[in-house]
Design an enzyme around this catalytic site. Structure first.
Site: not given
Ligand code: VAH
Length: 313
Positions: A32, A140, A170
């Site tokens: 990391d 993202y 998750i």
């Molecule tokens: C987020 N936990 O919240 C991540 C994920 C599906 C969500 O990609 O950005």
């Protein structure tokens, strides 16, 4: 041998532990950008590697004779909106580095996580299919959409064995998530134990696809161990488990802690959550590599509260 980039993160922490239990700790190199998880640093081989640094990743793969890389380093949805260019840089360049190492034969296999964030407001929200419209509205999500295209390209055109899952949110208790929109579903359990009250940054009716860490790790290992001939998807597999709203989650906590209270004050992450599906169709993963989730919301809540009670008592 296996290298995990981003091993100190929410998924990386548990993936490292699981893979070490399967393959032996000296066959799994954790890495990391810093040593924020000292337990991991001291429980087996650990290297400080910036996943954006090609030479550092390449040298580690050569020095340790790595054949499989799990690329778990990334900036997530909320952080990516605050630092778009940093998210593009880390999420994309780390992927190119490992894809090119596989193309050159330095490594043999890659796991790369995608996300339900690859979907956008124009995607069908209920039982979102494997093949559908993907117009993500977060940085993202854009990196996940483009990353999926590159994974499929490197597999189809260059024979790279890269495998991927569109993770739902998750939930886990060992390592905190960082900078995600689904993080409310982790924070709520900690607050239920510590203070008995949670101030939720999403509205009570925000239904999102989620998965307990044990199931996410199982899916990851099952996919990586599947026969390559069985895999019809080389962009990224839809993965489903449980879908629920913050209200559903609060009610499941109240069956254990009747005095638990919650308030809802949506912030900028509400718009991110609203752009994502409420449930996912993962029938292709079920057909190709026999995927099935084990944990219900009730079972997950029982396990989370039990583990966190031990942590905070
Ligand atoms: C987020 N936990 O919240 C991540 C994920 C599906 C969500 O990609 O950005």
């Amino acid at each position: 041998k296996i290298l995990i980039l981003g091993a100190c993160g929410q998924i990386g922490t548990e993936l490292t532990t699981k893979l070490r239990s399967i393959h032996g700790k000296n066959n799994v190199i954790a890495s990391d950008i810093n040593t924020r998880n000292l337990e991991l640093v001291h429980s087996g081989p650990f290297e400080i590697i910036d996943a954006k640094n090609f030479n550092a990743v390449r040298d580690c793969c050569i020095d340790y004779k790595i054949d499989t890389v799990y690329l778990m380093a990334a900036l997530l949805s909320a952080t990516g909106e605050k630092y778009p260019m940093e998210a593009w840089d880390l999420n994309m360049n780390s992927l190119f580095h490992v894809l090119n190492l596989a193309k050159d034969g330095t490594i043999k296999r890659i796991f790369w996580p995608s996300s339900i964030a690859v979907f956008g407001p124009t995607t069908p929200k209920v039982n979102t299919p494997q093949h559908t419209i993907c117009e993500p509205t977060t940085v993202y999500g854009i990196t996940k959409q483009v990353g999926e295209r590159w994974c499929e390209y490197y597999h189809n055109k260059l024979g790279v064995d890269v495998r991927s899952l569109r993770y739902p949110g998750i939930i886990s208790h060992k390592a905190m998530p960082g900078g995600g929109t689904t993080d409310y579903a982790v924070e709520i359990y900690h607050e239920a134990i510590k203070t008995g009250h949670y101030n939720c940054f999403l509205s009570e009716h925000t239904e999102l696809p989620m998965i307990f860490m044990e199931d996410a790790i199982k899916a990851t290992i099952d996919l990586m161990e599947a026969d390559a001939k069985a895999l019809s998807i080389r962009s990224s597999y839809n993965l489903a488990s449980i879908s629920f709203t913050p209200e559903d989650l609060a009610n499941s906590i109240k069956t254990h802690l009747p005095d638990f209270t919650i308030e809802y004050n949506p912030d900028f992450r509400q718009a991110i959550a609203d752009s994502w599906p409420s449930s996912i169709d993962d029938s292709v993963a079920q057909e190709d590599w026999n995927w099935s989730a084990q944990y219900s919301l009730e079972a997950m809540t029982a396990e989370m509260l039990q583990q966190l009670k031990l942590r905070y008592k």
